[in-house]
Design a protein around this motif. Structure first.
Motif, mmCIF file in Angstrom:
data_model
loop_
_atom_site.group_PDB
_atom_site.id
_atom_site.type_symbol
_atom_site.label_atom_id
_atom_site.label_comp_id
_atom_site.label_asym_id
_atom_site.label_seq_id
_atom_site.Cartn_x
_atom_site.Cartn_y
_atom_site.Cartn_z
ATOM 1 N N VAL A 165 37.474 42.608 41.035
ATOM 2 C CA VAL A 165 36.661 42.403 39.852
ATOM 3 C C VAL A 165 37.164 41.106 39.668
ATOM 4 O O VAL A 165 38.267 40.450 39.340
ATOM 5 C CB VAL A 165 36.688 43.332 38.551
ATOM 6 C CG1 VAL A 165 36.053 42.650 37.357
ATOM 7 C CG2 VAL A 165 36.517 44.710 39.097
ATOM 8 N N VAL A 166 36.059 39.877 39.509
ATOM 9 C CA VAL A 166 36.212 38.501 38.978
ATOM 10 C C VAL A 166 35.385 38.443 37.592
ATOM 11 O O VAL A 166 34.237 38.811 37.538
ATOM 12 C CB VAL A 166 35.557 37.738 40.166
ATOM 13 C CG1 VAL A 166 35.807 36.317 39.491
ATOM 14 C CG2 VAL A 166 36.479 37.681 41.320
ATOM 15 N N ALA A 167 36.270 37.979 36.635
ATOM 16 C CA ALA A 167 35.592 37.813 35.164
ATOM 17 C C ALA A 167 35.961 36.416 34.502
ATOM 18 O O ALA A 167 37.044 36.226 35.052
ATOM 19 C CB ALA A 167 35.902 38.976 34.388
ATOM 20 N N SER A 168 35.280 36.212 33.717
ATOM 21 C CA SER A 168 35.599 35.025 33.024
ATOM 22 C C SER A 168 36.763 35.372 32.058
ATOM 23 O O SER A 168 36.949 36.393 31.419
ATOM 24 C CB SER A 168 34.483 34.621 32.046
ATOM 25 O OG SER A 168 33.216 33.998 32.790
ATOM 26 N N ASP A 169 37.523 34.427 31.807
ATOM 27 C CA ASP A 169 38.458 34.492 30.829
ATOM 28 C C ASP A 169 38.767 33.708 29.632
ATOM 29 O O ASP A 169 38.680 32.409 29.544
ATOM 30 C CB ASP A 169 39.970 33.983 31.674
ATOM 31 C CG ASP A 169 41.290 33.892 30.806
ATOM 32 O OD1 ASP A 169 41.243 34.531 29.655
ATOM 33 O OD2 ASP A 169 42.349 33.441 31.354
ATOM 34 N N PRO A 170 38.066 34.300 28.395
ATOM 35 C CA PRO A 170 37.749 33.611 27.438
ATOM 36 C C PRO A 170 39.174 32.978 26.692
ATOM 37 O O PRO A 170 38.803 31.995 25.930
ATOM 38 C CB PRO A 170 37.158 34.791 26.288
ATOM 39 C CG PRO A 170 37.565 36.006 27.217
ATOM 40 C CD PRO A 170 37.913 35.876 28.646
ATOM 41 N N ALA A 171 40.183 33.390 27.131
ATOM 42 C CA ALA A 171 41.327 32.558 26.402
ATOM 43 C C ALA A 171 41.385 31.516 27.160
ATOM 44 O O ALA A 171 42.490 30.502 26.967
ATOM 45 C CB ALA A 171 42.546 33.733 26.581
ATOM 46 N N ASN A 172 40.870 31.216 28.204
ATOM 47 C CA ASN A 172 41.220 29.770 29.063
ATOM 48 C C ASN A 172 40.106 29.060 29.336
ATOM 49 O O ASN A 172 39.558 28.671 30.646
ATOM 50 C CB ASN A 172 42.146 30.257 30.583
ATOM 51 C CG ASN A 172 42.693 29.220 31.201
ATOM 52 O OD1 ASN A 172 42.591 28.061 30.872
ATOM 53 N ND2 ASN A 172 43.015 29.300 32.267
ATOM 54 N N HIS A 173 39.130 28.756 28.570
ATOM 55 C CA HIS A 173 37.869 28.160 28.711
ATOM 56 C C HIS A 173 37.125 28.394 29.756
ATOM 57 O O HIS A 173 36.420 27.710 30.377
ATOM 58 C CB HIS A 173 38.370 26.819 28.725
ATOM 59 C CG HIS A 173 39.237 26.055 27.868
ATOM 60 N ND1 HIS A 173 38.801 25.861 26.470
ATOM 61 C CD2 HIS A 173 40.583 25.551 27.988
ATOM 62 C CE1 HIS A 173 39.756 25.402 25.741
ATOM 63 N NE2 HIS A 173 40.919 25.312 26.734
ATOM 64 N N GLY A 174 36.937 29.824 29.731
ATOM 65 C CA GLY A 174 35.795 30.362 30.779
ATOM 66 C C GLY A 174 36.520 30.278 32.338
ATOM 67 O O GLY A 174 35.542 30.515 33.209
ATOM 68 N N ALA A 175 37.765 30.136 32.664
ATOM 69 C CA ALA A 175 38.065 29.994 33.781
ATOM 70 C C ALA A 175 38.044 31.723 34.482
ATOM 71 O O ALA A 175 37.603 32.361 33.443
ATOM 72 C CB ALA A 175 39.529 29.600 33.882
ATOM 73 N N LEU A 176 37.928 31.688 35.617
ATOM 74 C CA LEU A 176 37.841 32.922 36.165
ATOM 75 C C LEU A 176 39.421 33.383 36.607
ATOM 76 O O LEU A 176 40.041 32.823 37.059
ATOM 77 C CB LEU A 176 36.840 32.744 37.679
ATOM 78 C CG LEU A 176 35.463 32.331 37.388
ATOM 79 C CD1 LEU A 176 34.964 32.396 38.564
ATOM 80 C CD2 LEU A 176 34.844 33.362 36.314
ATOM 81 N N VAL A 177 39.406 34.822 36.501
ATOM 82 C CA VAL A 177 40.532 35.688 36.735
ATOM 83 C C VAL A 177 39.862 36.878 37.815
ATOM 84 O O VAL A 177 38.969 37.436 37.225
ATOM 85 C CB VAL A 177 41.205 36.242 35.667
ATOM 86 C CG1 VAL A 177 42.329 36.958 35.996
ATOM 87 C CG2 VAL A 177 41.537 35.044 34.929
ATOM 88 N N GLY A 178 40.629 36.982 38.765
ATOM 89 C CA GLY A 178 40.587 38.072 39.757
ATOM 90 C C GLY A 178 41.374 39.280 39.311
ATOM 91 O O GLY A 178 42.395 38.951 38.942
ATOM 92 N N HIS A 179 40.843 40.491 39.545
ATOM 93 C CA HIS A 179 41.552 41.571 39.024
ATOM 94 C C HIS A 179 41.578 42.512 40.369
ATOM 95 O O HIS A 179 40.539 43.138 40.665
ATOM 96 C CB HIS A 179 41.090 42.333 37.888
ATOM 97 C CG HIS A 179 41.352 41.246 36.779
ATOM 98 N ND1 HIS A 179 42.250 41.455 35.711
ATOM 99 C CD2 HIS A 179 40.272 40.609 36.309
ATOM 100 C CE1 HIS A 179 41.889 40.530 34.856
ATOM 101 N NE2 HIS A 179 40.673 40.147 35.013
ATOM 102 N N VAL A 180 42.660 43.079 40.556
ATOM 103 C CA VAL A 180 42.789 44.291 41.672
ATOM 104 C C VAL A 180 43.850 45.448 41.037
ATOM 105 O O VAL A 180 45.032 45.120 41.138
ATOM 106 C CB VAL A 180 43.084 43.690 43.036
ATOM 107 C CG1 VAL A 180 43.252 44.899 43.906
ATOM 108 C CG2 VAL A 180 42.089 42.793 43.692
ATOM 109 N N ASP A 181 43.376 46.411 40.860
ATOM 110 C CA ASP A 181 44.107 47.309 40.119
ATOM 111 C C ASP A 181 44.982 46.784 38.832
ATOM 112 O O ASP A 181 44.415 46.223 37.902
ATOM 113 C CB ASP A 181 45.070 48.006 41.084
ATOM 114 C CG ASP A 181 44.421 49.006 41.949
ATOM 115 O OD1 ASP A 181 43.495 49.436 41.598
ATOM 116 O OD2 ASP A 181 45.001 49.181 43.059
ATOM 117 N N THR A 182 46.070 46.481 39.042
ATOM 118 C CA THR A 182 46.846 45.923 37.743
ATOM 119 C C THR A 182 47.240 44.786 37.992
ATOM 120 O O THR A 182 47.926 43.918 37.298
ATOM 121 C CB THR A 182 48.361 46.741 37.471
ATOM 122 O OG1 THR A 182 49.075 46.845 38.669
ATOM 123 C CG2 THR A 182 47.918 48.255 37.243
#
Length: 169
Positions: free
Chosen positions: A14-31
């Motif tokens: 899952v790739v989502a915006s990181d509101p804490a980092n000015h909308g940068a993207l963060v990828g998530h795989v499990d934990t």
């Protein structure tokens, strides 16, 4: 237990915006989570690997795992493996390509090195990517000497998208 309970769980990235980092993207795989670099939608470049880097990293990781597996299976004296991968766009009408360099450490003879080079070409991610891109593999003494001037850049590709009314940054 139902058949659904025994079915293997599909992993989803899952790739989502990181509101804490000015909308940068963060990828998530499990934990696990990781930053994704590239245009952030606000005119800045976010740090971290861009999508082409992640694609190259997938090929490098799969190659390293495949080579290690085959070396163990054949009881070869492989002490370490390093895989360098870069992505390059083909000229107009030509296929894109990956340049892959293997560094094999250990007391391996020429036949064993040739066997492991062939094993690298059996990597499942490489087989998938090979459908639409060429993969060139060399045995090398160092994986740090890639020619960055010919590498594809994700930001350049975004700028060339022919999508009306969308400015990539």
């Amino acid at each position: 237990m139902t058949s659904q309970d025994s079915a293997p769980r599909l992993r989803e990235v899952v790739v989502a915006s990181d509101p804490a980092n000015h909308g940068a993207l963060v990828g998530h795989v499990d934990t696990s989570q990781f930053a994704i670099g590239g245009p952030d939608g606000a005119g800045h470049l976010s740090p971290g690997p861009n999508p082409y880097d992640l694609l190259s990293a997938s090929l490098a990781a799969c190659t390293a795992m495949t080579v290690r597996f085959q070396a163990r299976r054949q009881k070869l004296p492989l002490e370490g493996v390093e895989v360098g991968v870069s992505f390059h766009h083909g000229a107009k009408g030509e296929r894109d390509s990956f340049k892959r360099t293997l560094l094999l450490e250990g007391e391996l003879d020429a036949g064993q090195r040739a066997f492991l080079l062939e094993a690298a070409n059996l990597c499942p991610v490489g087989e998938i990517l090979g459908i639409s891109a060429d993969i060139h593999t060399d045995l090398g003494v160092d994986t740090s000497g890639h020619d960055a001037s010919t590498q594809a850049t994700y930001a350049d590709d975004l700028a060339e998208l022919e999508i009306p009314n969308i400015n990539p940054d």
